[in-house]
Design a protein around this motif. Structure first.
Motif, mmCIF file in Angstrom:
data_model
loop_
_atom_site.group_PDB
_atom_site.id
_atom_site.type_symbol
_atom_site.label_atom_id
_atom_site.label_comp_id
_atom_site.label_asym_id
_atom_site.label_seq_id
_atom_site.Cartn_x
_atom_site.Cartn_y
_atom_site.Cartn_z
ATOM 1 N N GLN A 38 57.783 -1.732 54.121
ATOM 2 C CA GLN A 38 57.623 -2.401 55.401
ATOM 3 C C GLN A 38 56.588 -1.658 56.407
ATOM 4 O OE1 GLN A 38 61.467 -2.579 57.414
ATOM 5 N NE2 GLN A 38 60.884 -3.593 58.728
ATOM 6 N N TYR A 39 55.909 -2.257 56.966
ATOM 7 C CA TYR A 39 54.834 -1.865 57.921
ATOM 8 C C TYR A 39 54.896 -2.446 59.176
ATOM 9 C CZ TYR A 39 52.518 0.020 53.883
ATOM 10 O OH TYR A 39 52.309 0.743 52.851
ATOM 11 N N LYS A 40 54.366 -1.658 60.240
ATOM 12 C CA LYS A 40 54.297 -2.106 61.806
ATOM 13 C C LYS A 40 52.867 -2.280 61.902
ATOM 14 C CE LYS A 40 55.004 0.882 64.876
ATOM 15 N NZ LYS A 40 55.840 1.719 65.619
ATOM 16 N N LEU A 41 52.378 -3.480 62.186
ATOM 17 C CA LEU A 41 50.950 -3.782 62.257
ATOM 18 C C LEU A 41 50.480 -3.239 63.450
ATOM 19 C CD1 LEU A 41 50.297 -7.279 60.357
ATOM 20 C CD2 LEU A 41 49.943 -4.974 59.625
ATOM 21 N N SER A 42 49.255 -2.545 64.016
ATOM 22 C CA SER A 42 48.865 -2.175 64.856
ATOM 23 C C SER A 42 47.947 -3.286 65.522
ATOM 24 C CB SER A 42 47.781 -1.098 64.606
ATOM 25 O OG SER A 42 47.163 -0.922 65.793
ATOM 26 N N LYS A 43 48.318 -3.537 66.891
ATOM 27 C CA LYS A 43 47.357 -4.487 67.583
ATOM 28 C C LYS A 43 45.972 -4.157 67.904
ATOM 29 C CE LYS A 43 51.148 -6.097 70.219
ATOM 30 N NZ LYS A 43 51.797 -6.584 71.620
ATOM 31 N N GLY A 50 48.027 -0.344 60.209
ATOM 32 C CA GLY A 50 49.255 -0.254 61.063
ATOM 33 C C GLY A 50 49.732 1.151 60.305
ATOM 34 N N GLU A 51 51.249 1.189 60.309
ATOM 35 C CA GLU A 51 51.663 2.447 59.656
ATOM 36 C C GLU A 51 53.008 2.056 59.320
ATOM 37 O OE1 GLU A 51 54.106 4.864 62.749
ATOM 38 O OE2 GLU A 51 53.217 3.628 64.322
ATOM 39 N N MET A 52 53.510 2.934 58.156
ATOM 40 C CA MET A 52 54.570 2.569 57.152
ATOM 41 C C MET A 52 55.873 2.852 58.126
ATOM 42 S SD MET A 52 56.633 4.415 54.203
ATOM 43 C CE MET A 52 56.522 5.939 55.409
ATOM 44 N N VAL A 53 56.654 1.928 58.269
ATOM 45 C CA VAL A 53 58.191 1.946 58.712
ATOM 46 C C VAL A 53 59.170 2.419 57.705
ATOM 47 C CG1 VAL A 53 59.631 0.773 60.265
ATOM 48 C CG2 VAL A 53 57.277 0.311 60.435
ATOM 49 N N GLN A 75 56.672 10.545 58.559
ATOM 50 C CA GLN A 75 56.824 12.167 58.085
ATOM 51 C C GLN A 75 57.374 12.362 56.986
ATOM 52 O OE1 GLN A 75 58.190 11.022 60.972
ATOM 53 N NE2 GLN A 75 59.884 12.301 61.349
ATOM 54 N N LEU A 76 58.548 11.836 56.875
ATOM 55 C CA LEU A 76 59.377 12.261 55.709
ATOM 56 C C LEU A 76 58.935 11.408 54.344
ATOM 57 C CD1 LEU A 76 63.007 12.088 56.947
ATOM 58 C CD2 LEU A 76 61.578 13.902 56.751
ATOM 59 N N GLY A 77 58.557 10.077 54.486
ATOM 60 C CA GLY A 77 57.744 9.388 53.451
ATOM 61 C C GLY A 77 56.678 10.139 52.635
ATOM 62 N N SER A 78 56.081 10.864 53.672
ATOM 63 C CA SER A 78 54.720 11.373 53.129
ATOM 64 C C SER A 78 54.995 12.599 52.191
ATOM 65 C CB SER A 78 53.899 11.855 54.323
ATOM 66 O OG SER A 78 54.171 12.768 55.021
ATOM 67 N N LYS A 79 56.029 12.961 52.275
ATOM 68 C CA LYS A 79 56.638 14.106 51.419
ATOM 69 C C LYS A 79 57.159 13.653 49.968
ATOM 70 C CE LYS A 79 57.817 17.275 55.129
ATOM 71 N NZ LYS A 79 58.843 18.048 56.074
ATOM 72 N N ILE A 80 57.294 12.407 49.875
ATOM 73 C CA ILE A 80 58.050 12.041 48.459
ATOM 74 C C ILE A 80 56.773 11.705 47.516
ATOM 75 C CG2 ILE A 80 59.217 10.166 47.634
ATOM 76 C CD1 ILE A 80 60.988 11.464 49.563
#
Length: 182
Positions: A38-43, A50-53, A75-80
């Motif tokens: 799931q991503y939040k798109l940037s306007k 966008g960034e990962m949600v 920040q947690l997802g990037s550690k997986i």
């Protein structure tokens, strides 16, 4: 200044998760795969940025081979990293219909304990655990997880793409689709 959190809940086996629904727990698990879903798109950036949600992670331990975890903080997802053994601290056990899963919360932490490449080259369990700074109970659990991985042959096989590889595939597909769609 870094925030300091205490530990909420016991270190549990994945097989015991159903009896902890609604509770905070600690998990020491092997990462099979991680998938950003799931991503939040940037306007500002337009299509494809966008960034990962949320990231879905498939983990396992010596009591249950597969178990779902939802990571809700970038920040947690990037550690997986697929193939690593991680310590999930202050995560909440949740039920959605008939599915039991673990979800991160605002106070959740993730610590990588043993990297997959260390599992492949280490000569023994003690060598793989030598740099881990965790308590006795967690070290006992880590020992069990490493033994399970060695018995099952999972340290070198049953691992899928890591989150960075999946993200890049998603990103390139999104760009390609965005260009094709216009």
């Amino acid at each position: 200044m870094a925030a300091v959190f205490g530990w909420y809940g016991p270190l549990i086996d994945l097989s015991k998760a159903p009896s902890h629904v609604g509770d905070y727990v600690q998990l020491l698990v092997f990462v099979h795969k991680s998938t950003p879903v799931q991503y939040k798109l940037s306007k500002k950036g337009g299509s494809g940025s966008g960034e990962m949600v949320r990231m879905d992670v498939q983990v396992g331990d010596d009591t249950r081979r597969y178990f779902p975890v939802s990571i809700w903080q970038k920040q947690l997802g990037s550690k997986i990293v697929a193939g690593d053994i991680i310590f999930l601290q202050n995560v909440k056990v949740a039920r959605f219909r008939d599915v039991i899963e673990v979800r991160t919360d605002h106070c959740s932490l993730i610590q990588s304990l043993v990297r997959s490449d260390e599992l492949l080259v280490s000569k023994g369990i003690d060598e793989a655990m030598k740099d881990c700074r965790i308590g006795i109970t967690a070290k006992n659990k880590l020992h069990k997880v490493i033994e399970w991985l060695q018995r099952a042959g999972l340290a070198s096989h049953d691992v899928e793409l890591n989150s960075d590889q999946v993200f890049l595939q998603f990103f390139y597909c999104t760009i390609a689709f965005g260009l094709w769609w216009k």
